[in-house]
Scaffold this motif. Structure first.
Motif, PDB file in Angstrom:
ATOM      1  N   LEU A   2      43.906   8.692  76.325  1.00  0.00           N
ATOM      2  CA  LEU A   2      43.312   9.784  75.575  1.00  0.00           C
ATOM      3  C   LEU A   2      41.854   9.908  75.958  1.00  0.00           C
ATOM      4  CD1 LEU A   2      43.529  11.867  73.293  1.00  0.00           C
ATOM      5  CD2 LEU A   2      42.863  10.050  71.725  1.00  0.00           C
ATOM      6  N   THR A   3      41.450  11.103  76.346  1.00  0.00           N
ATOM      7  CA  THR A   3      40.068  11.356  76.715  1.00  0.00           C
ATOM      8  C   THR A   3      39.508  12.416  75.786  1.00  0.00           C
ATOM      9  OG1 THR A   3      40.631  10.922  79.014  1.00  0.00           O
ATOM     10  CG2 THR A   3      38.551  12.018  78.594  1.00  0.00           C
ATOM     11  N   ILE A   4      38.405  12.104  75.139  1.00  0.00           N
ATOM     12  CA  ILE A   4      37.746  13.067  74.250  1.00  0.00           C
ATOM     13  C   ILE A   4      36.648  13.749  75.057  1.00  0.00           C
ATOM     14  CG2 ILE A   4      36.372  13.367  72.169  1.00  0.00           C
ATOM     15  CD1 ILE A   4      37.833  10.901  71.063  1.00  0.00           C
ATOM     16  N   VAL A   5      36.721  15.072  75.112  1.00  0.00           N
ATOM     17  CA  VAL A   5      35.768  15.851  75.883  1.00  0.00           C
ATOM     18  C   VAL A   5      34.819  16.535  74.920  1.00  0.00           C
ATOM     19  CG1 VAL A   5      35.515  17.732  77.534  1.00  0.00           C
ATOM     20  CG2 VAL A   5      37.486  16.206  77.671  1.00  0.00           C
ATOM     21  N   LYS A   6      33.543  16.253  75.077  1.00  0.00           N
ATOM     22  CA  LYS A   6      32.527  16.906  74.247  1.00  0.00           C
ATOM     23  C   LYS A   6      32.246  18.286  74.802  1.00  0.00           C
ATOM     24  CE  LYS A   6      31.657  13.415  71.560  1.00  0.00           C
ATOM     25  NZ  LYS A   6      31.859  13.415  70.151  1.00  0.00           N
ATOM     26  N   ARG A   7      32.104  19.229  73.928  1.00  0.00           N
ATOM     27  CA  ARG A   7      31.854  20.604  74.318  1.00  0.00           C
ATOM     28  C   ARG A   7      30.373  20.912  74.173  1.00  0.00           C
ATOM     29  NH1 ARG A   7      34.933  25.821  71.861  1.00  0.00           N
ATOM     30  NH2 ARG A   7      32.929  26.721  71.441  1.00  0.00           N
ATOM     31  N   SER A   8      29.811  21.602  75.141  1.00  0.00           N
ATOM     32  CA  SER A   8      28.397  21.974  75.047  1.00  0.00           C
ATOM     33  C   SER A   8      28.253  23.168  74.112  1.00  0.00           C
ATOM     34  CB  SER A   8      27.834  22.289  76.429  1.00  0.00           C
ATOM     35  OG  SER A   8      28.486  23.408  76.976  1.00  0.00           O
ATOM     36  N   ASP A   9      27.054  23.354  73.587  1.00  0.00           N
ATOM     37  CA  ASP A   9      26.812  24.427  72.615  1.00  0.00           C
ATOM     38  C   ASP A   9      26.864  25.822  73.238  1.00  0.00           C
ATOM     39  OD1 ASP A   9      26.544  22.596  70.593  1.00  0.00           O
ATOM     40  OD2 ASP A   9      24.375  22.402  70.863  1.00  0.00           O
ATOM     41  N   ASP A  10      26.536  25.933  74.521  1.00  0.00           N
ATOM     42  CA  ASP A  10      26.512  27.254  75.143  1.00  0.00           C
ATOM     43  C   ASP A  10      27.883  27.688  75.671  1.00  0.00           C
ATOM     44  OD1 ASP A  10      26.561  25.312  77.075  1.00  0.00           O
ATOM     45  OD2 ASP A  10      25.267  26.401  78.472  1.00  0.00           O
ATOM     46  N   MET A  11      28.878  26.853  75.561  1.00  0.00           N
ATOM     47  CA  MET A  11      30.210  27.187  76.064  1.00  0.00           C
ATOM     48  C   MET A  11      30.992  27.972  75.011  1.00  0.00           C
ATOM     49  SD  MET A  11      33.113  24.636  77.524  1.00  0.00           S
ATOM     50  CE  MET A  11      32.136  24.163  78.924  1.00  0.00           C
ATOM     51  N   ARG A  12      31.694  29.003  75.461  1.00  0.00           N
ATOM     52  CA  ARG A  12      32.506  29.800  74.552  1.00  0.00           C
ATOM     53  C   ARG A  12      33.955  29.711  74.972  1.00  0.00           C
ATOM     54  NH1 ARG A  12      28.946  35.286  73.836  1.00  0.00           N
ATOM     55  NH2 ARG A  12      27.208  34.266  72.800  1.00  0.00           N
ATOM     56  N   GLY A  13      34.863  29.873  74.013  1.00  0.00           N
ATOM     57  CA  GLY A  13      36.287  29.855  74.317  1.00  0.00           C
ATOM     58  C   GLY A  13      36.841  28.441  74.303  1.00  0.00           C
ATOM     59  N   PHE A  14      38.014  28.286  74.914  1.00  0.00           N
ATOM     60  CA  PHE A  14      38.711  27.008  74.915  1.00  0.00           C
ATOM     61  C   PHE A  14      38.428  26.237  76.194  1.00  0.00           C
ATOM     62  CE2 PHE A  14      41.281  29.675  72.138  1.00  0.00           C
ATOM     63  CZ  PHE A  14      41.375  28.862  71.035  1.00  0.00           C
ATOM     64  N   VAL A  15      38.399  24.934  76.043  1.00  0.00           N
ATOM     65  CA  VAL A  15      38.246  24.054  77.193  1.00  0.00           C
ATOM     66  C   VAL A  15      39.635  23.569  77.573  1.00  0.00           C
ATOM     67  CG1 VAL A  15      37.259  21.903  78.044  1.00  0.00           C
ATOM     68  CG2 VAL A  15      35.971  23.324  76.434  1.00  0.00           C
ATOM     69  N   VAL A  16      40.053  23.829  78.804  1.00  0.00           N
ATOM     70  CA  VAL A  16      41.366  23.402  79.266  1.00  0.00           C
ATOM     71  C   VAL A  16      41.165  22.247  80.237  1.00  0.00           C
ATOM     72  CG1 VAL A  16      43.465  24.076  80.466  1.00  0.00           C
ATOM     73  CG2 VAL A  16      42.294  25.711  78.988  1.00  0.00           C
ATOM     74  N   LEU A  17      41.744  21.115  79.900  1.00  0.00           N
ATOM     75  CA  LEU A  17      41.650  19.960  80.769  1.00  0.00           C
ATOM     76  C   LEU A  17      42.574  20.149  81.972  1.00  0.00           C
ATOM     77  CD1 LEU A  17      41.673  17.178  78.066  1.00  0.00           C
ATOM     78  CD2 LEU A  17      39.727  18.099  79.291  1.00  0.00           C
ATOM     79  N   PRO A  18      42.279  19.488  83.081  1.00  0.00           N
ATOM     80  CA  PRO A  18      43.083  19.705  84.289  1.00  0.00           C
ATOM     81  C   PRO A  18      44.571  19.427  84.104  1.00  0.00           C
ATOM     82  CG  PRO A  18      41.110  18.472  84.812  1.00  0.00           C
ATOM     83  CD  PRO A  18      41.157  18.613  83.335  1.00  0.00           C
ATOM     84  N   ARG A  19      44.947  18.441  83.316  1.00  0.00           N
ATOM     85  CA  ARG A  19      46.370  18.110  83.165  1.00  0.00           C
ATOM     86  C   ARG A  19      46.916  18.449  81.780  1.00  0.00           C
ATOM     87  NH1 ARG A  19      47.838  13.037  86.834  1.00  0.00           N
ATOM     88  NH2 ARG A  19      46.580  13.636  88.589  1.00  0.00           N
ATOM     89  N   GLN A  20      46.191  19.216  81.024  1.00  0.00           N
ATOM     90  CA  GLN A  20      46.623  19.569  79.675  1.00  0.00           C
ATOM     91  C   GLN A  20      47.909  20.392  79.718  1.00  0.00           C
ATOM     92  OE1 GLN A  20      43.678  21.672  77.462  1.00  0.00           O
ATOM     93  NE2 GLN A  20      44.960  21.914  75.669  1.00  0.00           N
ATOM     94  N   TRP A  21      48.074  21.240  80.711  1.00  0.00           N
ATOM     95  CA  TRP A  21      49.264  22.086  80.803  1.00  0.00           C
ATOM     96  C   TRP A  21      50.518  21.258  81.015  1.00  0.00           C
ATOM     97  CZ3 TRP A  21      52.165  22.115  85.259  1.00  0.00           C
ATOM     98  CH2 TRP A  21      51.569  21.545  86.381  1.00  0.00           C
ATOM     99  N   ILE A  22      50.390  20.065  81.623  1.00  0.00           N
ATOM    100  CA  ILE A  22      51.554  19.208  81.836  1.00  0.00           C
ATOM    101  C   ILE A  22      52.098  18.727  80.493  1.00  0.00           C
ATOM    102  CG2 ILE A  22      52.333  17.020  82.814  1.00  0.00           C
ATOM    103  CD1 ILE A  22      50.281  17.447  85.047  1.00  0.00           C
ATOM    104  N   VAL A  23      51.200  18.321  79.601  1.00  0.00           N
ATOM    105  CA  VAL A  23      51.612  17.844  78.286  1.00  0.00           C
ATOM    106  C   VAL A  23      52.202  18.990  77.475  1.00  0.00           C
ATOM    107  CG1 VAL A  23      50.792  16.814  76.137  1.00  0.00           C
ATOM    108  CG2 VAL A  23      49.896  16.006  78.320  1.00  0.00           C
ATOM    109  N   GLU A  24      51.575  20.153  77.542  1.00  0.00           N
ATOM    110  CA  GLU A  24      52.089  21.307  76.799  1.00  0.00           C
ATOM    111  C   GLU A  24      53.453  21.734  77.320  1.00  0.00           C
ATOM    112  OE1 GLU A  24      49.038  24.244  76.979  1.00  0.00           O
ATOM    113  OE2 GLU A  24      47.703  23.109  75.665  1.00  0.00           O
TER     114      GLU A  24
END
Length: 71
Positions: A2-24
């Protein structure tokens, strides 16, 4: 892992991890088995067996697909 990715304040929308689609995609395949949609199993071993059964069905369908002919 499990990797927790911190989101920056200037980023908008969803953050998609490189292998997130495999799990979904895996969860989508598991939810195609109607019995796995609801949590009705009393034992974890029977729930695990149903996951194995669902993945075996998926793999046999993939193996039984006709392959395209090579020129």
């Amino acid at each position: 892992m499990l990797t927790i990715v911190k989101r920056s304040d200037d980023m908008r929308g969803f953050v998609v991890l490189p292998r997130q689609w495999i799990v979904e995609r895996l969860f989508a395949h598991l939810m195609r088995s109607r019995r796995l949609v609801r949590d009705v199993e009393r034992r974890t071993s029977s729930a695990e067996a149903m996951v194995y059964w669902s993945m075996i069905l998926l793999m046999t369908r993939r193996l039984a697909r006709p392959r395209p002919q090579r020129p």
